[in-house]
Enzyme design. Structure first.
Site, short mmCIF file in Angstrom:
data_model
loop_
_atom_site.label_atom_id
_atom_site.label_comp_id
_atom_site.label_asym_id
_atom_site.label_seq_id
_atom_site.Cartn_x
_atom_site.Cartn_y
_atom_site.Cartn_z
CG ASN A 87 -1.50 1.50 1.67
OD1 ASN A 87 -2.57 1.83 0.85
ND2 ASN A 87 -0.97 1.92 2.63
CB SER A 138 -3.65 5.32 -8.41
OG SER A 138 -4.22 6.31 -8.73
CE1 TYR A 151 0.65 8.05 -6.67
CE2 TYR A 151 -1.21 8.64 -8.27
CZ TYR A 151 -0.66 7.81 -6.88
OH TYR A 151 -1.55 7.26 -6.14
CB ALA A 153 4.70 6.56 -15.42
CB SER A 154 4.90 4.86 -10.18
OG SER A 154 3.79 5.59 -9.39
CE LYS A 155 0.37 4.52 -6.91
NZ LYS A 155 0.40 3.38 -5.51
CB ILE A 184 -8.94 7.99 -0.98
CG1 ILE A 184 -9.18 7.02 -1.96
CG2 ILE A 184 -9.37 7.64 0.36
CD1 ILE A 184 -10.94 6.43 -2.14
#
Ligand SMILES: NC(=O)c1ccc[n+]([C@@H]2O[C@H](COP(=O)([O-])OP(=O)(O)OC[C@H]3O[C@@H](n4cnc5c(N)ncnc54)[C@H](OP(=O)(O)O)[C@@H]3O)[C@@H](O)[C@H]2O)c1
Length: 246
Positions: A87, A138, A151, A153-155, A184
């Site tokens: 997480n 995400s 971000y 790209a990372s997810k 969230i």
């Protein structure tokens, strides 16, 4: 309790469990009788987890030795690790043209390499017993959004990593699925939710007309971690108030 959703004496490791989404997960599994280990990058996070009944440990996702060490400790203490929930993560709203090498490296190292290292350490320690992995990705790993380039790209990387490992490790009894939250309310989004004008604009764009709370993701995490999802692997579960259904 129904066996499908029973977590009594299950050993669960949740990264980034001191606050936000990870904390809601840790509390939910703990409440249902699981033995919960949680990580953070800071000692205060570990102390905080220990105070609410979680085995808190400092294990920085960017340290290649941290997760193998912790998984060894869990195996020596309990002889098993029933589920790993990756997480922990960091985000950024830096415009793409301003991104510097070090920020890009930190996000990819934490969000992608960190998840991979944890999955690999769990697989190596548990390959004869099988296992269950839930990777928190995400909706930004699936859809484009401004100011989210690295971000996203990372997810997207986490989602593809989940699919690839699900196939590679299926014959070893491992199941991996990705959970994709929408918007969230946590520290990660505080800069937006803290401003009434931004918050109401964001809510307007969500079909359910509200930003989610960490607790809104708990049911999906329990499902993916439990035998209720026993024939499910390599999949992406989206929990976003209808945001991406439009
Ligand atoms: N909030 C959202 O709208 C949203 C939407 C989609 C996906 N997500 C994803 O959901 C996950 C949880 O997000 P959140 O909103 O709960 O974020 P958050 O409130 O900012 O919490 C992030 C957690 O990650 C941990 N963490 C950060 N860097 C770490 C590192 N290097 N090593 C170990 N732990 C580290 C933090 O622990 P320390 O404080 O100890 O560093 C903290 O527990 C993330 O993967 C995020 O990308 C969030």
């Amino acid at each position: 309790m129904d066996e499908l959703f029973s977590f009594q004496d299950r050993v669960i490791l949740i990264t980034g469990a001191g606050r936000g989404i990870g904390k809601a997960f840790a509390e939910a599994f703990h409440k249902r009788g699981a033995i919960v280990y949680g990580t953070g990058s800071r000692k205060e996070s570990a102390d905080h987890m220990n105070a609410f009944g979680i085995q808190g440990r400092v294990a920085d996702a960017t340290d290649p030795d941290a997760m193998p060490g912790l998984i060894d400790e869990i195996m020596q203490t309990h002889g098993k690790l029933d589920c790993l929930i990756n997480n922990s993560g960091i985000s950024s709203d830096t415009p793409a043209s301003f991104f510097k090498e070090d920020e890009m490296e930190k996000i990819l190292n934490t969000n992608v390499k960190g998840v991979f290292r944890a999955c690999q350490a769990y697989f190596k320690a548990h390959r004869k017993k099988g296992g269950v992995i839930v990777n928190v990705a995400s909706v930004l790993g699936l859809y484009g959004f401004p100011l989210a380039s690295i971000y996203s790209a990372s997810k997207g990387g986490v989602i593809q990593l989940t699919r690839a490992l699900a196939i590679e490790w299926a014959s070893s009894g491992f199941r991996l699925n990705a959970l994709c939250p929408g918007f969230i309310e946590t520290d990660m989004t505080a800069r937006m939710t803290g401003k009434a004008e931004y918050k109401s604009k964001a809510e307007e764009g969500i079909p359910m007309k509200r930003i989610g709370k960490p607790e809104d993701l708990v049911g999906a995490a329990l499902f993916l971690a439990s035998p209720a999802s026993s024939y499910m692997t390599g999949q992406v579960l989206i929990v976003d108030g209808g945001l991406t259904a439009q």
